[in-house]
Design a protein around this motif. Structure first.
Motif, short mmCIF file in Angstrom:
data_model
loop_
_atom_site.label_atom_id
_atom_site.label_comp_id
_atom_site.label_asym_id
_atom_site.label_seq_id
_atom_site.Cartn_x
_atom_site.Cartn_y
_atom_site.Cartn_z
N VAL A 1 -70.80 -24.42 -74.87
CA VAL A 1 -70.94 -24.00 -76.27
C VAL A 1 -72.25 -23.24 -76.40
CG1 VAL A 1 -71.13 -24.75 -78.67
CG2 VAL A 1 -69.66 -26.02 -77.08
N CYS A 2 -72.16 -21.98 -76.79
CA CYS A 2 -73.36 -21.15 -76.99
C CYS A 2 -73.74 -21.25 -78.46
CB CYS A 2 -73.03 -19.70 -76.60
SG CYS A 2 -74.46 -18.60 -76.54
N THR B 1 -73.11 -16.68 -84.84
CA THR B 1 -72.64 -17.86 -85.56
C THR B 1 -73.11 -19.13 -84.85
OG1 THR B 1 -70.57 -17.67 -84.33
CG2 THR B 1 -70.62 -16.74 -86.55
N TYR B 2 -73.12 -20.25 -85.58
CA TYR B 2 -73.58 -21.49 -84.95
C TYR B 2 -72.85 -22.69 -85.53
CZ TYR B 2 -76.33 -22.55 -89.18
OH TYR B 2 -76.71 -22.83 -90.47
N TRP B 3 -72.87 -23.77 -84.75
CA TRP B 3 -72.36 -25.05 -85.23
C TRP B 3 -73.52 -25.81 -85.87
CZ3 TRP B 3 -69.06 -27.49 -80.69
CH2 TRP B 3 -67.84 -26.81 -80.60
N PRO B 4 -73.35 -26.28 -87.10
CA PRO B 4 -74.36 -27.17 -87.67
C PRO B 4 -74.33 -28.52 -86.97
CG PRO B 4 -72.49 -26.97 -89.14
CD PRO B 4 -72.26 -25.99 -88.03
N GLU B 5 -75.34 -29.35 -87.22
CA GLU B 5 -75.46 -30.61 -86.49
C GLU B 5 -74.26 -31.52 -86.69
OE1 GLU B 5 -78.48 -34.43 -86.00
OE2 GLU B 5 -79.22 -32.52 -86.79
N THR C 1 -68.12 -14.69 -75.94
CA THR C 1 -69.42 -15.34 -75.86
C THR C 1 -70.14 -14.82 -74.62
OG1 THR C 1 -70.55 -17.49 -75.93
CG2 THR C 1 -68.59 -17.34 -74.53
N PHE C 2 -71.25 -15.43 -74.28
CA PHE C 2 -72.01 -15.05 -73.09
C PHE C 2 -71.10 -15.15 -71.87
CE2 PHE C 2 -75.58 -16.20 -70.00
CZ PHE C 2 -76.03 -14.90 -69.90
N ALA C 3 -70.89 -14.04 -71.18
CA ALA C 3 -69.83 -13.95 -70.17
C ALA C 3 -70.17 -14.66 -68.87
CB ALA C 3 -69.51 -12.49 -69.89
N VAL D 1 -70.75 -31.55 -71.50
CA VAL D 1 -70.87 -30.54 -72.55
C VAL D 1 -72.20 -29.82 -72.37
CG1 VAL D 1 -71.05 -30.09 -75.03
CG2 VAL D 1 -69.46 -31.84 -74.19
N VAL D 2 -72.12 -28.51 -72.16
CA VAL D 2 -73.33 -27.69 -72.04
C VAL D 2 -73.58 -26.98 -73.36
CG1 VAL D 2 -74.36 -25.67 -70.95
CG2 VAL D 2 -73.13 -27.34 -69.56
N LEU D 3 -74.75 -27.18 -73.92
CA LEU D 3 -75.17 -26.54 -75.16
C LEU D 3 -76.20 -25.48 -74.80
CD1 LEU D 3 -74.84 -26.72 -78.28
CD2 LEU D 3 -76.84 -28.23 -78.27
N ASP D 4 -75.80 -24.23 -74.87
CA ASP D 4 -76.69 -23.12 -74.51
C ASP D 4 -77.48 -22.70 -75.75
OD1 ASP D 4 -77.95 -20.79 -73.73
OD2 ASP D 4 -76.22 -20.01 -72.63
N GLU D 5 -78.76 -23.03 -75.76
CA GLU D 5 -79.63 -22.73 -76.89
C GLU D 5 -80.63 -21.62 -76.55
OE1 GLU D 5 -79.60 -26.92 -79.34
OE2 GLU D 5 -81.28 -26.59 -77.95
N ALA D 6 -80.15 -20.58 -75.89
CA ALA D 6 -81.03 -19.48 -75.50
C ALA D 6 -81.71 -18.83 -76.69
CB ALA D 6 -80.23 -18.43 -74.72
N TYR D 7 -81.05 -18.85 -77.86
CA TYR D 7 -81.60 -18.19 -79.06
C TYR D 7 -81.99 -19.20 -80.14
CZ TYR D 7 -79.72 -14.01 -76.84
OH TYR D 7 -79.45 -13.00 -75.95
N ALA D 8 -82.11 -20.46 -79.78
CA ALA D 8 -82.38 -21.50 -80.78
C ALA D 8 -83.69 -21.26 -81.53
CB ALA D 8 -82.41 -22.88 -80.10
#
Length: 370
Positions: free
Chosen positions: A167-168, A176-180, A124-126, A196-203
């Motif tokens: 979690v990216c 890939t992504y986690w659905p809701e 993932t994002f390093a 919990v950090v949710l990285d939504e850089a590409y959301a």
């Protein structure tokens, strides 16, 4: 005159001595001379090929040079007010930083102390891993499952010293992504015991109906922190501006570790203008990405090359040769890609989506080196 001897082994902590410094790519003018190519298409950093939105471009062009002598808003006051309006949250729920890298460091240093650890994926994002380790904390990397974050394995990796789970979503580089439903189940299982950090850089690139909006979940999960950026979809990577959102309580803790005045005035002005009319820019960018992926899928399938094109403005391609060798050969044709050995994907390259003529040129260069 003989210089003094510096005892680096006593000055430099052991965890710093074990880290290899990141070496960024050289400027275009230097690379053109090195590889003897007249131009370079940078397809390595997932930048927006359309550039900033027209509103942001106008704001940048209108920026008063005299304002460069004045310190910017130390807490990006007006931008936080605008983000609060956009997402229906309080302005105190936002913290703006000099790109996503800085807000990652804010969070890790706010909650971790000696002996603590973070958990993320192995591919993932390093920067989550890097920031934790150069800050003196352990980073646990859980293997992906079917190219996606493995929720159950992450939960099993938690111990009494785990402070943060990253979690990216969607994941860089797999898309890939986690659905809701899956994300909610993960948050319920964590139960507020860790951040919990949710990285939504590409959301903003995702168009799937089951993709979760982390901002809407903040009301339900006070231990959730969401990352967003203006670098990718909004084309402001050169100005370095990103932000995080969370409950007022968690953001108040994180704010104690942040560096004020780190976000320059021009970045704040451009980001504000971007939010004024983002609809057309987002739609146009999504169309570009969709068309580029469709073209590349057809061409790569014909070439018999395995590729992974999930969400986001990028895809990964597996090559029958070293990724570093492919990089050098493609650079001679004027195409810069991201080698993926450092992401633990040897012999893979990651490619940023661009306009069709650029993608056609890339395929021509790829055929030539193969």
């Amino acid at each position: 005159m003989q210089g003094q001897t510096v005892r680096w082994e006593t000055l430099v902590p052991a965890h710093i001595r074990s880290i290899q410094a990141y070496i960024p790519s050289k400027p275009d003018d230097v690379l053109r001379d090195m590889f003897h190519c007249p131009s370079i298409h940078r397809l390595n950093n997932n930048e927006n090929a359309l550039g900033p939105a027209k509103e942001a471009q106008a704001a940048i062009a209108a920026f008063d040079p005299a304002a460069a002598a004045i310190y910017p808003s130390g807490d990006a006051f007006h931008l936080r007010q605008r983000l609060a309006q956009k997402f229906g949250l309080d302005a105190d729920c936002f913290l703006v930083g000099n790109g996503a890298n800085e807000v990652i460091a804010f969070v890790i240093n706010a909650f971790c102390q000696a002996g603590d650890n973070i958990i993320t994926a192995d591919k993932t994002f390093a920067v989550y891993e890097w920031v934790a380790e150069f800050s003196g904390y352990q980073s646990k990397q859980v293997p992906l499952c079917e190219e996606a974050f493995d929720a159950q394995s992450m939960l099993k990796a938690i111990d009494e010293r785990t402070k943060i789970l990253f979690v990216c979503n969607p994941n860089n580089p797999t898309g890939t992504y986690w659905p809701e439903k899956k994300l909610r189940a993960f948050l319920e299982a964590v139960g507020g015991r860790q951040i919990v950090v949710l990285d939504e850089a590409y959301a903003e690139f995702v168009e799937q109906e089951d993709f979760p909006d982390g901002m809407k979940l903040l009301h339900e999960y006070p231990n959730l922190v969401v990352f967003r950026t203006f670098s990718k979809m909004y084309g402001l990577a050169g100005l370095r501006i990103g932000y995080l959102a969370g409950s007022p309580e968690v953001v108040n803790v994180i704010r104690r570790t942040c560096v004020v005045y780190s976000v320059n005035a021009l970045a704040q002005v451009a980001a504000l203008a971007t939010l004024d009319n983002e609809g057309d820019h987002v739609a146009n960018t999504r169309t570009l990405v969709r068309e580029a992926k469709a073209f590349l899928h057809s061409e790569l399938t014909t070439l018999g090359l395995h590729h992974l094109a999930g969400e986001g403005n990028y895809m990964m391609i597996r090559l029958p040769l070293s990724d570093t060798l492919a990089y050098r050969k493609l650079m001679q044709h004027g195409f810069m890609v991201r080698t993926m050995t450092g992401f633990r994907y040897p012999n893979h390259i990651r490619l940023t989506m661009d306009k069709l003529p650029v993608m056609e040129g890339f395929i021509k260069a790829l055929k030539a080196i193969l």
